[in-house]
Design a protein around this motif. Structure first.
Motif, PDB file in Angstrom:
ATOM      1  N   PHE A   1     -30.411  47.563  83.599  1.00 41.77           N
ATOM      2  CA  PHE A   1     -30.856  47.813  82.233  1.00 41.77           C
ATOM      3  C   PHE A   1     -29.638  47.831  81.308  1.00 41.77           C
ATOM      4  CE2 PHE A   1     -33.741  50.351  85.060  1.00 41.77           C
ATOM      5  CZ  PHE A   1     -34.807  49.469  85.016  1.00 41.77           C
ATOM      6  N   THR A   2     -29.561  46.854  80.417  1.00 40.11           N
ATOM      7  CA  THR A   2     -28.353  46.700  79.604  1.00 40.11           C
ATOM      8  C   THR A   2     -28.246  47.731  78.482  1.00 40.11           C
ATOM      9  OG1 THR A   2     -29.449  45.044  78.196  1.00 40.11           O
ATOM     10  CG2 THR A   2     -28.228  44.231  80.098  1.00 40.11           C
ATOM     11  N   LYS A   3     -29.371  48.188  77.952  1.00 35.97           N
ATOM     12  CA  LYS A   3     -29.318  49.150  76.838  1.00 35.97           C
ATOM     13  C   LYS A   3     -28.832  50.517  77.303  1.00 35.97           C
ATOM     14  CE  LYS A   3     -32.649  47.145  73.610  1.00 35.97           C
ATOM     15  NZ  LYS A   3     -33.898  47.374  72.828  1.00 35.97           N
ATOM     16  N   THR A   4     -29.364  50.979  78.436  1.00 33.59           N
ATOM     17  CA  THR A   4     -29.012  52.314  78.929  1.00 33.59           C
ATOM     18  C   THR A   4     -27.865  52.293  79.920  1.00 33.59           C
ATOM     19  OG1 THR A   4     -30.677  52.119  80.670  1.00 33.59           O
ATOM     20  CG2 THR A   4     -31.361  53.168  78.608  1.00 33.59           C
ATOM     21  N   LYS A   5     -27.451  51.063  80.321  1.00 35.25           N
ATOM     22  CA  LYS A   5     -26.403  50.906  81.331  1.00 35.25           C
ATOM     23  C   LYS A   5     -26.741  51.700  82.599  1.00 35.25           C
ATOM     24  CE  LYS A   5     -22.519  49.413  78.516  1.00 35.25           C
ATOM     25  NZ  LYS A   5     -23.362  48.902  77.434  1.00 35.25           N
ATOM     26  N   LYS A   6     -27.944  51.468  83.067  1.00 35.43           N
ATOM     27  CA  LYS A   6     -28.430  52.083  84.301  1.00 35.43           C
ATOM     28  C   LYS A   6     -28.837  51.000  85.292  1.00 35.43           C
ATOM     29  CE  LYS A   6     -28.379  56.445  82.843  1.00 35.43           C
ATOM     30  NZ  LYS A   6     -27.548  57.504  83.474  1.00 35.43           N
ATOM     31  N   VAL A   7     -28.873  51.372  86.553  1.00 38.12           N
ATOM     32  CA  VAL A   7     -29.323  50.484  87.624  1.00 38.12           C
ATOM     33  C   VAL A   7     -30.385  51.218  88.429  1.00 38.12           C
ATOM     34  CG1 VAL A   7     -28.678  49.255  89.735  1.00 38.12           C
ATOM     35  CG2 VAL A   7     -27.088  49.340  87.806  1.00 38.12           C
TER      36      VAL A   7
ATOM     37  N   GLY B   1     -40.007  51.497 101.639  1.00 34.36           N
ATOM     38  CA  GLY B   1     -40.026  52.658 102.522  1.00 34.36           C
ATOM     39  C   GLY B   1     -38.997  53.716 102.197  1.00 34.36           C
ATOM     40  N   LYS B   2     -38.253  53.530 101.094  1.00 34.30           N
ATOM     41  CA  LYS B   2     -37.239  54.504 100.711  1.00 34.30           C
ATOM     42  C   LYS B   2     -37.478  55.001  99.282  1.00 34.30           C
ATOM     43  CE  LYS B   2     -33.548  52.594 103.629  1.00 34.30           C
ATOM     44  NZ  LYS B   2     -32.147  52.101 103.638  1.00 34.30           N
ATOM     45  N   LYS B   3     -36.834  56.099  98.953  1.00 32.89           N
ATOM     46  CA  LYS B   3     -36.910  56.655  97.611  1.00 32.89           C
ATOM     47  C   LYS B   3     -36.193  55.750  96.619  1.00 32.89           C
ATOM     48  CE  LYS B   3     -35.857  60.920  95.051  1.00 32.89           C
ATOM     49  NZ  LYS B   3     -35.253  62.271  95.168  1.00 32.89           N
ATOM     50  N   TRP B   4     -36.824  55.476  95.482  1.00 31.04           N
ATOM     51  CA  TRP B   4     -36.189  54.670  94.451  1.00 31.04           C
ATOM     52  C   TRP B   4     -35.087  55.492  93.789  1.00 31.04           C
ATOM     53  CZ3 TRP B   4     -40.655  51.838  91.405  1.00 31.04           C
ATOM     54  CH2 TRP B   4     -41.475  51.167  92.337  1.00 31.04           C
ATOM     55  N   ILE B   5     -33.989  54.827  93.471  1.00 31.62           N
ATOM     56  CA  ILE B   5     -32.822  55.521  92.918  1.00 31.62           C
ATOM     57  C   ILE B   5     -32.447  54.921  91.569  1.00 31.62           C
ATOM     58  CG2 ILE B   5     -30.371  56.022  93.263  1.00 31.62           C
ATOM     59  CD1 ILE B   5     -30.915  55.746  96.301  1.00 31.62           C
ATOM     60  N   VAL B   6     -32.143  55.768  90.600  1.00 28.90           N
ATOM     61  CA  VAL B   6     -31.610  55.324  89.306  1.00 28.90           C
ATOM     62  C   VAL B   6     -30.185  55.859  89.189  1.00 28.90           C
ATOM     63  CG1 VAL B   6     -31.838  55.403  86.794  1.00 28.90           C
ATOM     64  CG2 VAL B   6     -33.892  55.303  88.222  1.00 28.90           C
ATOM     65  N   GLN B   7     -29.242  54.974  88.893  1.00 22.03           N
ATOM     66  CA  GLN B   7     -27.848  55.377  88.843  1.00 22.03           C
ATOM     67  C   GLN B   7     -27.127  54.684  87.691  1.00 22.03           C
ATOM     68  OE1 GLN B   7     -27.150  53.815  92.865  1.00 22.03           O
ATOM     69  NE2 GLN B   7     -25.743  52.290  91.976  1.00 22.03           N
ATOM     70  N   ASN B   8     -25.865  55.038  87.499  1.00 26.54           N
ATOM     71  CA  ASN B   8     -25.063  54.478  86.415  1.00 26.54           C
ATOM     72  C   ASN B   8     -24.423  53.155  86.825  1.00 26.54           C
ATOM     73  OD1 ASN B   8     -25.542  56.745  84.732  1.00 26.54           O
ATOM     74  ND2 ASN B   8     -23.925  57.872  85.801  1.00 26.54           N
TER      75      ASN B   8
ATOM     76  N   ASP C   1     -21.376  52.382  86.850  1.00 33.92           N
ATOM     77  CA  ASP C   1     -20.104  52.512  87.564  1.00 33.92           C
ATOM     78  C   ASP C   1     -20.280  52.969  89.007  1.00 33.92           C
ATOM     79  OD1 ASP C   1     -20.891  55.099  87.073  1.00 33.92           O
ATOM     80  OD2 ASP C   1     -19.021  55.726  86.109  1.00 33.92           O
ATOM     81  N   GLU C   2     -21.525  53.027  89.478  1.00 31.96           N
ATOM     82  CA  GLU C   2     -21.791  53.391  90.863  1.00 31.96           C
ATOM     83  C   GLU C   2     -22.168  52.145  91.664  1.00 31.96           C
ATOM     84  OE1 GLU C   2     -23.951  57.390  91.312  1.00 31.96           O
ATOM     85  OE2 GLU C   2     -24.567  56.716  89.328  1.00 31.96           O
ATOM     86  N   ASP C   3     -21.723  52.096  92.918  1.00 31.89           N
ATOM     87  CA  ASP C   3     -22.017  50.960  93.786  1.00 31.89           C
ATOM     88  C   ASP C   3     -23.500  50.910  94.161  1.00 31.89           C
ATOM     89  OD1 ASP C   3     -19.305  50.529  93.757  1.00 31.89           O
ATOM     90  OD2 ASP C   3     -18.960  51.170  95.830  1.00 31.89           O
TER      91      ASP C   3
END
Length: 203
Positions: free
Chosen positions: A161-167, A173-180, A182-184
């Motif tokens: 997401f380019t506006k919020t700079k989030k991934v 089968g796994k929990k969805w993750i939202v991160q910044n 600068d995180e791998d």
């Protein structure tokens, strides 16, 4: 197609043809049009204006493709892009920004002028060009598309997401993750992507 002083006058046939061009995706038989498609129908914008990517979107796609191609095992995997059409059910297809396929599974379809019916292992999406008027929010669209892809056999879906700079990283089968930025995040085993580092390397 005639133009008056204020608007286009489309015949029914012309309108149908234009709506077909302006269809971004189709889900369970219902079309999702490109954002601002109504402005095209009114003659306020050409189709190219709503179908094109922004400079940042195109730049990120280029960087990611270049990086992934340098890391992928070309004997096992192939990377496709350019809003690839993925057919995953009757009356349902999605556009994909970047898709990583197992080479042997997708190989029979690469020379056909048709949507690809084989699920990629990984999909990477950057924002969206979809009209979201039928959804309650942008997140509703993202979650629906992500779940559809996972249910269709995609192993991992990454949204940038380019506006919020989030991934957002969603794996089956796994929990969805939202991160910044600068995180791998990992694309296939051992291939780690860091958007901040990737952009700084070429700035």
């Amino acid at each position: 197609m005639a133009k008056t002083a204020t608007k286009w006058t489309l015949s029914e046939e012309e309108r149908k043809k234009l709506l077909k061009v302006l269809t971004y995706e189709k889900v369970r038989g219902k079309p999702i049009y490109y954002r601002d498609y109504k402005k095209v129908l009114k003659g306020e914008l050409p189709p190219e204006a709503v179908m094109g990517s922004s400079g940042l979107q195109a730049y990120l796609i280029m960087l990611l493709i270049k990086f992934l191609l340098s890391k992928l095992d070309e004997e096992k995997f192939i990377l496709l892009s350019n809003e690839l059409g993925f057919l995953y059910g009757k009356g349902s297809w999605r556009n994909l920004d970047i898709a990583v396929f197992e080479k042997e599974k997708v190989k029979p379809y690469l020379m056909q002028d048709k949507l690809i019916p084989v699920p990629p292992k990984v999909v990477i999406e950057i924002d969206t060009k979809a009209d979201l008027s039928r959804y309650g929010s942008f997140e509703d669209y993202v979650h629906e598309k992500t779940q559809d892809l996972l249910d269709a056999g995609v192993e991992e879906v990454v949204w940038i997401f380019t506006k919020t700079k989030k991934v957002m990283v969603a794996e089956r089968g796994k929990k969805w993750i939202v991160q910044n930025w600068d995180e791998d995040f990992e694309v296939l085993a051992g291939i780690k992507v860091n958007l901040k580092d990737l952009m700084e390397e070429v700035s």
